[in-house]
Design a protein around this motif. Sequence first.
Motif, PDB file in Angstrom:
ATOM      1  N   ARG A 155     -18.360  79.911 -31.411  1.00 51.88           N
ATOM      2  CA  ARG A 155     -17.290  79.114 -32.017  1.00 51.88           C
ATOM      3  C   ARG A 155     -16.108  78.943 -31.063  1.00 51.88           C
ATOM      4  O   ARG A 155     -15.409  77.929 -31.099  1.00 51.88           O
ATOM      5  CB  ARG A 155     -16.833  79.757 -33.320  1.00 51.88           C
ATOM      6  CG  ARG A 155     -15.854  78.896 -34.114  1.00 51.88           C
ATOM      7  CD  ARG A 155     -15.590  79.435 -35.501  1.00 51.88           C
ATOM      8  NE  ARG A 155     -15.020  80.767 -35.473  1.00 51.88           N
ATOM      9  CZ  ARG A 155     -15.626  81.857 -35.918  1.00 51.88           C
ATOM     10  NH1 ARG A 155     -16.845  81.767 -36.430  1.00 51.88           N
ATOM     11  NH2 ARG A 155     -15.057  83.039 -35.854  1.00 51.88           N
ATOM     12  N   SER A 156     -15.875  79.930 -30.193  1.00 49.70           N
ATOM     13  CA  SER A 156     -14.767  79.808 -29.245  1.00 49.70           C
ATOM     14  C   SER A 156     -15.004  78.708 -28.216  1.00 49.70           C
ATOM     15  O   SER A 156     -14.052  78.196 -27.624  1.00 49.70           O
ATOM     16  CB  SER A 156     -14.557  81.146 -28.522  1.00 49.70           C
ATOM     17  OG  SER A 156     -15.655  81.445 -27.669  1.00 49.70           O
ATOM     18  N   PHE A 157     -16.269  78.325 -28.004  1.00 48.48           N
ATOM     19  CA  PHE A 157     -16.591  77.245 -27.076  1.00 48.48           C
ATOM     20  C   PHE A 157     -16.790  75.904 -27.790  1.00 48.48           C
ATOM     21  O   PHE A 157     -16.901  74.876 -27.125  1.00 48.48           O
ATOM     22  CB  PHE A 157     -17.866  77.577 -26.285  1.00 48.48           C
ATOM     23  CG  PHE A 157     -17.702  78.725 -25.341  1.00 48.48           C
ATOM     24  CD1 PHE A 157     -17.077  78.543 -24.114  1.00 48.48           C
ATOM     25  CD2 PHE A 157     -18.160  79.989 -25.660  1.00 48.48           C
ATOM     26  CE1 PHE A 157     -16.922  79.599 -23.234  1.00 48.48           C
ATOM     27  CE2 PHE A 157     -18.010  81.050 -24.785  1.00 48.48           C
ATOM     28  CZ  PHE A 157     -17.389  80.860 -23.572  1.00 48.48           C
ATOM     29  N   SER A 159     -30.881  81.277 -22.322  1.00 42.61           N
ATOM     30  CA  SER A 159     -31.623  82.541 -22.409  1.00 42.61           C
ATOM     31  C   SER A 159     -33.093  82.344 -22.098  1.00 42.61           C
ATOM     32  O   SER A 159     -33.701  83.124 -21.348  1.00 42.61           O
ATOM     33  CB  SER A 159     -31.460  83.141 -23.809  1.00 42.61           C
ATOM     34  OG  SER A 159     -30.109  83.406 -24.095  1.00 42.61           O
ATOM     35  N   VAL A 160     -33.682  81.282 -22.644  1.00 45.20           N
ATOM     36  CA  VAL A 160     -35.107  81.009 -22.393  1.00 45.20           C
ATOM     37  C   VAL A 160     -35.346  80.687 -20.929  1.00 45.20           C
ATOM     38  O   VAL A 160     -36.331  81.153 -20.323  1.00 45.20           O
ATOM     39  CB  VAL A 160     -35.589  79.854 -23.300  1.00 45.20           C
ATOM     40  CG1 VAL A 160     -37.003  79.432 -22.907  1.00 45.20           C
ATOM     41  CG2 VAL A 160     -35.550  80.271 -24.763  1.00 45.20           C
ATOM     42  N   GLU A 182     -24.659  72.777 -31.491  1.00 41.89           N
ATOM     43  CA  GLU A 182     -24.994  72.377 -30.119  1.00 41.89           C
ATOM     44  C   GLU A 182     -24.758  73.518 -29.133  1.00 41.89           C
ATOM     45  O   GLU A 182     -25.585  73.772 -28.245  1.00 41.89           O
ATOM     46  CB  GLU A 182     -24.162  71.162 -29.715  1.00 41.89           C
ATOM     47  CG  GLU A 182     -24.443  70.670 -28.298  1.00 41.89           C
ATOM     48  CD  GLU A 182     -23.521  69.546 -27.887  1.00 41.89           C
ATOM     49  OE1 GLU A 182     -23.679  69.042 -26.765  1.00 41.89           O
ATOM     50  OE2 GLU A 182     -22.628  69.186 -28.680  1.00 41.89           O
ATOM     51  N   VAL A 183     -23.628  74.218 -29.302  1.00 41.37           N
ATOM     52  CA  VAL A 183     -23.321  75.340 -28.403  1.00 41.37           C
ATOM     53  C   VAL A 183     -24.356  76.453 -28.572  1.00 41.37           C
ATOM     54  O   VAL A 183     -24.818  77.042 -27.590  1.00 41.37           O
ATOM     55  CB  VAL A 183     -21.901  75.867 -28.691  1.00 41.37           C
ATOM     56  CG1 VAL A 183     -21.628  77.136 -27.885  1.00 41.37           C
ATOM     57  CG2 VAL A 183     -20.865  74.811 -28.354  1.00 41.37           C
ATOM     58  N   SER A 184     -24.747  76.738 -29.822  1.00 42.78           N
ATOM     59  CA  SER A 184     -25.761  77.780 -30.069  1.00 42.78           C
ATOM     60  C   SER A 184     -27.100  77.393 -29.462  1.00 42.78           C
ATOM     61  O   SER A 184     -27.804  78.234 -28.878  1.00 42.78           O
ATOM     62  CB  SER A 184     -25.911  78.007 -31.571  1.00 42.78           C
ATOM     63  OG  SER A 184     -24.687  78.415 -32.154  1.00 42.78           O
ATOM     64  N   ALA A 185     -27.461  76.109 -29.580  1.00 41.22           N
ATOM     65  CA  ALA A 185     -28.727  75.649 -29.017  1.00 41.22           C
ATOM     66  C   ALA A 185     -28.736  75.767 -27.498  1.00 41.22           C
ATOM     67  O   ALA A 185     -29.731  76.209 -26.897  1.00 41.22           O
ATOM     68  CB  ALA A 185     -28.983  74.200 -29.434  1.00 41.22           C
ATOM     69  N   MET A 215     -26.741  89.399 -32.806  1.00 39.76           N
ATOM     70  CA  MET A 215     -26.762  88.402 -33.874  1.00 39.76           C
ATOM     71  C   MET A 215     -25.423  88.349 -34.614  1.00 39.76           C
ATOM     72  O   MET A 215     -25.001  87.282 -35.067  1.00 39.76           O
ATOM     73  CB  MET A 215     -27.895  88.726 -34.855  1.00 39.76           C
ATOM     74  CG  MET A 215     -29.285  88.617 -34.237  1.00 39.76           C
ATOM     75  SD  MET A 215     -30.600  88.996 -35.421  1.00 39.76           S
ATOM     76  CE  MET A 215     -30.404  87.652 -36.582  1.00 39.76           C
ATOM     77  N   ALA A 216     -24.725  89.491 -34.719  1.00 36.20           N
ATOM     78  CA  ALA A 216     -23.456  89.516 -35.448  1.00 36.20           C
ATOM     79  C   ALA A 216     -22.311  88.926 -34.633  1.00 36.20           C
ATOM     80  O   ALA A 216     -21.399  88.308 -35.195  1.00 36.20           O
ATOM     81  CB  ALA A 216     -23.124  90.953 -35.848  1.00 36.20           C
ATOM     82  N   THR A 217     -22.336  89.129 -33.319  1.00 36.19           N
ATOM     83  CA  THR A 217     -21.212  88.687 -32.478  1.00 36.19           C
ATOM     84  C   THR A 217     -21.411  87.310 -31.869  1.00 36.19           C
ATOM     85  O   THR A 217     -20.459  86.739 -31.333  1.00 36.19           O
ATOM     86  CB  THR A 217     -20.973  89.696 -31.347  1.00 36.19           C
ATOM     87  OG1 THR A 217     -22.185  89.853 -30.576  1.00 36.19           O
ATOM     88  CG2 THR A 217     -20.556  91.053 -31.905  1.00 36.19           C
ATOM     89  N   SER A 218     -22.612  86.768 -31.917  1.00 34.83           N
ATOM     90  CA  SER A 218     -22.858  85.460 -31.303  1.00 34.83           C
ATOM     91  C   SER A 218     -22.082  84.319 -31.973  1.00 34.83           C
ATOM     92  O   SER A 218     -21.513  83.479 -31.273  1.00 34.83           O
ATOM     93  CB  SER A 218     -24.358  85.148 -31.315  1.00 34.83           C
ATOM     94  OG  SER A 218     -25.041  85.978 -30.405  1.00 34.83           O
ATOM     95  N   PRO A 219     -22.035  84.233 -33.323  1.00 37.26           N
ATOM     96  CA  PRO A 219     -21.310  83.104 -33.935  1.00 37.26           C
ATOM     97  C   PRO A 219     -19.846  82.982 -33.518  1.00 37.26           C
ATOM     98  O   PRO A 219     -19.412  81.890 -33.138  1.00 37.26           O
ATOM     99  CB  PRO A 219     -21.458  83.374 -35.441  1.00 37.26           C
ATOM    100  CG  PRO A 219     -22.721  84.149 -35.564  1.00 37.26           C
ATOM    101  CD  PRO A 219     -22.767  85.011 -34.355  1.00 37.26           C
ATOM    102  N   PRO A 220     -19.027  84.071 -33.537  1.00 33.94           N
ATOM    103  CA  PRO A 220     -17.635  83.888 -33.089  1.00 33.94           C
ATOM    104  C   PRO A 220     -17.513  83.541 -31.616  1.00 33.94           C
ATOM    105  O   PRO A 220     -16.599  82.802 -31.222  1.00 33.94           O
ATOM    106  CB  PRO A 220     -16.976  85.236 -33.412  1.00 33.94           C
ATOM    107  CG  PRO A 220     -18.087  86.199 -33.575  1.00 33.94           C
ATOM    108  CD  PRO A 220     -19.242  85.421 -34.085  1.00 33.94           C
TER     109      PRO A 220
END
Length: 361
Positions: free
Chosen positions: A102-104, A121-122, A112-115, A94-99
Amino acid sequence: MFRAIGIGYSRSLTSAAALNWVLKDGLGRLSRCIYTASLASAFDTNLKRVRFTTSMLFTFSIGVELLTPVFPHHFLLLASLANVAKQMSLACYMATSPPIHRSFAIADNLAEVSAKSQIQSVCFDNLGLMLAAVLNMLLKNNQRLQTGLPFILYPIFSAIDLFGIYQGLKHVHLQTLTKDRLEIIIGSWISSGYVPSPEEVSKDEEINFMWSKEPLRIRIGCLNPKAQLSKLSVMTMQSVSNEDHYFICTEIFYQGLAKTREQGILLCIREGARTADVIMGLLQACYVCKALRSSMWESTTKASDSSDLILKEWFKLLDDSKRYVQQQFGPLNEQMMVRGWALKNILLNTEEQTRYSYMDD
């Protein structure tokens, strides 16, 4: 599982089972809290390494969970260990996912990238469930093989998963500067006068959990007050003026379980120093390191650092490195901006953020 927590025995109480279950989850959450608090700055400064290390930890937790049916009487212990590892891995994810996302996100489309990452994953989770269901149906007449199948497939799929994570992190190109990335950039600049792009630095950036042993290590921080200071370090500090925003000296540290005595370079940053000062300090430290990796460094380690010859050579090297920094900082800074590096700030961990204060007698 129920036998391990006490259900099914005449003397057992439901409250005892609930207490054991709370203990298992409570230990996991407590470990997650301690882990997150102790490594808060490392999530930025060593993002890829921490992410890959905790991915290995998550894989280990699944392996421990697979052992619970084999050792039912130790279910609570094994489940607690697995839950602790999972909670730590979840905190890192959870801590490293945002950066990483953001790089993509090339057009500020972080949501959109997070979704899409969650969708991937699903999809893979459902694919794994479908594969498990199909294999169970095919092996329903062979209970022995069906029981041993998880232990056969687990190492194979774990290796594939970790390899995929490793390769995926190699393709994450972060534009933020850390000490490690800045060392790679400066090392390339000193040797060839070339500033690598974030994509090129990603190929050289260390991801595995084993820190590579450098011939001469550079550390950003302050002198250890409990360690014995050499004459060379004391004289270097005495030569620092009010106009200096940093100073460089040598230090002794002990590495590995065997406590091998090693020498390194220490970069001390003054309070109020700007990002440009940190880059200049690391540029000078890298220049000094390259010079000391020659045969002169071998003779220095064998000789006494308090000899007049060593002191003279050291201060001559500092003067040469300062002139080099004055000549090369401008072109280096310009090329880093052209290559797309974010020069507004440098991400440093808690130890690297330690500053010294100058007191004029």
